[in-house]
Design an enzyme around this catalytic site. Structure first.
Site, PDB file in Angstrom:
ATOM      1  N   SER A   1       0.823  -1.207   0.000  1.00  0.00           N
ATOM      2  CA  SER A   1       0.000   0.000   0.000  1.00  0.00           C
ATOM      3  C   SER A   1       0.858   1.258   0.000  1.00  0.00           C
ATOM      4  O   SER A   1       1.967   1.265   0.508  1.00  0.00           O
ATOM      5  CB  SER A   1      -0.869  -0.021   1.269  1.00  0.00           C
TER       6      SER A   1
ATOM      7  N   TYR B   1      -1.004  -0.172  10.747  1.00  0.00           N
ATOM      8  CA  TYR B   1      -1.386  -0.806   9.465  1.00  0.00           C
ATOM      9  C   TYR B   1      -0.255  -0.640   8.459  1.00  0.00           C
ATOM     10  O   TYR B   1       0.234  -1.629   7.896  1.00  0.00           O
ATOM     11  CB  TYR B   1      -2.677  -0.200   8.900  1.00  0.00           C
TER      12      TYR B   1
ATOM     13  N   LYS C   1       2.580  -3.448   6.570  1.00  0.00           N
ATOM     14  CA  LYS C   1       2.889  -3.593   5.140  1.00  0.00           C
ATOM     15  C   LYS C   1       4.397  -3.506   4.926  1.00  0.00           C
ATOM     16  O   LYS C   1       4.988  -4.282   4.173  1.00  0.00           O
ATOM     17  CB  LYS C   1       2.151  -2.513   4.323  1.00  0.00           C
TER      18      LYS C   1
HETATM   19  C1  WQD Z   1      -9.790   9.439   0.987  1.00  0.00           C
HETATM   20  C2  WQD Z   1      -9.851  10.897   1.341  1.00  0.00           C
HETATM   21  C3  WQD Z   1     -10.009  11.399   3.664  1.00  0.00           C
HETATM   22  C4  WQD Z   1     -14.018   9.766   4.273  1.00  0.00           C
HETATM   23  C5  WQD Z   1      -7.400   4.369   2.780  1.00  0.00           C
HETATM   24  C6  WQD Z   1      -6.452   3.683   3.675  1.00  0.00           C
HETATM   25  C7  WQD Z   1      -5.290   3.206   2.885  1.00  0.00           C
HETATM   26  C8  WQD Z   1      -5.764   2.360   1.752  1.00  0.00           C
HETATM   27  C9  WQD Z   1      -6.834   3.022   0.922  1.00  0.00           C
HETATM   28  C10 WQD Z   1      -5.339   0.108   2.257  1.00  0.00           C
HETATM   29  C11 WQD Z   1      -9.002  11.194   2.554  1.00  0.00           C
HETATM   30  C12 WQD Z   1     -11.256  11.864   2.913  1.00  0.00           C
HETATM   31  C13 WQD Z   1     -12.817  10.142   3.680  1.00  0.00           C
HETATM   32  C14 WQD Z   1     -14.889  10.771   4.781  1.00  0.00           C
HETATM   33  C15 WQD Z   1     -13.360  12.454   4.041  1.00  0.00           C
HETATM   34  N1  WQD Z   1      -6.212   1.134   2.297  1.00  0.00           N
HETATM   35  N2  WQD Z   1     -12.505  11.460   3.559  1.00  0.00           N
HETATM   36  N3  WQD Z   1     -14.528  12.082   4.630  1.00  0.00           N
HETATM   37  O1  WQD Z   1      -7.432   7.323   3.615  1.00  0.00           O
HETATM   38  O2  WQD Z   1      -6.617   7.702   1.241  1.00  0.00           O
HETATM   39  O3  WQD Z   1      -6.743   5.410   2.148  1.00  0.00           O
HETATM   40  O4  WQD Z   1      -7.870   3.467   1.804  1.00  0.00           O
HETATM   41  O5  WQD Z   1      -4.276   0.072   1.739  1.00  0.00           O
HETATM   42  O6  WQD Z   1      -4.451   2.481   3.751  1.00  0.00           O
HETATM   43  O7  WQD Z   1      -6.020   4.648   4.606  1.00  0.00           O
HETATM   44  O8  WQD Z   1      -8.817   6.608   1.601  1.00  0.00           O
HETATM   45  O9  WQD Z   1     -11.197   6.787   1.095  1.00  0.00           O
HETATM   46  O10 WQD Z   1     -10.489   6.680   3.540  1.00  0.00           O
HETATM   47  O11 WQD Z   1     -10.052   8.733   2.192  1.00  0.00           O
HETATM   48  O12 WQD Z   1     -13.056  13.648   3.958  1.00  0.00           O
HETATM   49  O13 WQD Z   1     -15.996  10.506   5.346  1.00  0.00           O
HETATM   50  O14 WQD Z   1     -11.190  11.239   1.661  1.00  0.00           O
HETATM   51  O15 WQD Z   1      -9.591  12.401   4.567  1.00  0.00           O
HETATM   52  O16 WQD Z   1      -8.327  12.390   2.342  1.00  0.00           O
HETATM   53  P1  WQD Z   1      -7.355   6.875   2.203  1.00  0.00           P
HETATM   54  P2  WQD Z   1     -10.217   7.169   2.148  1.00  0.00           P
END
Ligand code: WQD
Length: 384
Positions: A155, A179, A183
């Site tokens: 990741s 997490y 990885k």
């Molecule tokens: C995307 C953006 C949030 C929800 C995650 C894991 C990562 C990987 C992929 C495994 C961020 C913003 C989100 C909400 C928001 N998983 N957001 N309001 O965090 O980039 O990655 O999934 O490998 O390890 O951390 O993805 O979709 O959670 O967030 O503002 O209700 O959307 O701050 O910037 P992220 P996400």
């Protein structure tokens, strides 16, 4: 089900019933070169996903062979040997390998893991057990059964807050969550194994950025248990009416980015799955990809590749793209930053493009259209 079908390579996919796993299984079956075996504990997936994948693969096989009948080997390639078992239970994993015998499984695509950054800070031991110990146990069992090719699901979180974006693979690994550290640890363990036994082990680690979308048929897709933590499935749940009083909390708009919200590199899940096919091909001794992937490695056949588009998209841009795709009028409210979030994660995909021929061609509009097509056809996901 047969333990060996002439001409097909048995490939074990861990987490095969999951969002990414099911799309990887679909892509493996589409090549008709592999017989897929799946191990999944269904902690965050349902067995129905694999039934859907097999149906889809069979339909597409029949359509492409028509008016001729598919061969027995082609039919076999659309079946999944699905095993419900937990990677943290070595005996049950060993039993699966024993079914195919020594050398019976050609390679492993190891996707199964817990993946919520925030949750990992609350229950680190569960994350280390499920992500690290389970991987260690899997590698030991692979070794016992003469299986020494692995594609590992890593990741972008291994980079922590990167010094620069786009992020090349040479960037130092500095995860800042349990997490992310699981990885990094698994990549390190696999890398050490490849260095110890360079004539035996070959491994490719794929550092995923943000997968999104679904197969255009709408038959398979992301179906997280409970309220989604990730942005895109949450927006899809809102649009399909699964979230009462839907209000999107934007986790901070004071980041050093164009519109102040976090930027991520979203890529279509089928492009991500395609990257796994290329990685498996690169683990085939004598193949051209094998030569390019491991040409410059000295310390064992271990290589890591970013899988991303190399394009950043902000939270507001994602919300706007989903508003267009779904017609849903999202309401948003800016709240405080979420722990563990970094301002921007954008892949430099040049190495995977150059050495594997990887390309994440689908655009954001297509990702949102395919996600919405899946969600509106399956308002409750795989639960009937
Ligand atoms: C995307 C953006 C949030 C929800 C995650 C894991 C990562 C990987 C992929 C495994 C961020 C913003 C989100 C909400 C928001 N998983 N957001 N309001 O965090 O980039 O990655 O999934 O490998 O390890 O951390 O993805 O979709 O959670 O967030 O503002 O209700 O959307 O701050 O910037 P992220 P996400």
């Amino acid at each position: 089900s047969s333990s060996a079908t002439p001409g097909l390579k048995n490939v074990l996919v861990t987490g095969g019933a999951g969002y990414i796993g099911s799309h990887v299984v679909y892509c493996l079956q589409k090549t008709r070169r592999y017989k897929v075996i799946s191990i999944d504990n269904h902690h965050n997936s349902l067995p129905a996903a694999l039934t859907r994948v097999a149906e889809l693969s069979l339909e597409e096989l029949k359509a492409s062979c028509s008016p001729d009948e598919p061969t027995p080997s082609q039919l076999e390639s659309t079946k999944v040997d699905a095993h419900t078992c937990d990677l943290t239970d070595p005996a049950s994993v060993r039993a699966v390998f024993a079914k195919y015998g020594k050398g019976g499984i050609w390679g492993v695509v190891h996707i199964a893991a817990y993946k919520a950054v925030g949750e990992s800070t609350e229950i680190p031991l569960t994350y280390y057990a499920n992500n690290v110990s389970a991987t260690l146990s899997l590698l030991q069992i692979m070794s016992e059964f003469d299986c020494s090719r692995i594609v590992y699901s890593s990741s972008a979180t291994v980079y922590g807050t990167p010094p620069e974006v786009p992020i090349p693979e040479s960037t130092r690994l500095k995860a800042d969550s349990p997490y992310g550290r699981t990885k990094v640890m698994c990549e390190t363990i696999i890398g050490d194994l490849c260095s110890a036994e360079p004539d035996k082990w070959q491994a490719i680690s794929l550092r995923y950025f943000n997968p999104a979308g679904a197969h255009p048929s709408g038959r398979i897709g992301e179906d997280p248990r409970g309220r989604p933590g990730n942005l895109l499935p949450l927006l899809a749940h809102m649009a399909v009416g699964r979230i009462p009083d839907p209000l999107l909390k934007v986790f901070g708009n004071d980041y050093p980015t164009e519109d102040g919200t976090c930027v991520r590199d979203y890529l279509h899940v089928l492009d991500l799955a395609g990257g796994h096919l290329l990685a498996l091909e690169a683990l085939e001794e004598g193949s051209e990809l094998n030569a390019t992937a491991f040409a410059d490695v000295k310390d064992g056949k271990f290589k890591a590749y970013n899988l991303g588009k190399g394009k950043g998209m902000s939270v507001y841009q994602i919300v706007e793209a989903m508003r267009k795709a779904t017609g849903f009028g999202y309401k948003t409210e800016v709240v405080g930053r979420r722990r563990g979030d970094v301002p921007a994660l954008i892949a430099d995909p040049a190495l995977a493009q150059k050495e594997l021929g990887f390309s994440a061609a689908h655009d954001l509009e297509t990702m949102c259209r395919d996600l919405w097509n899946w969600q509106k056809k399956n308002p409750k996901g795989y639960e009937t």
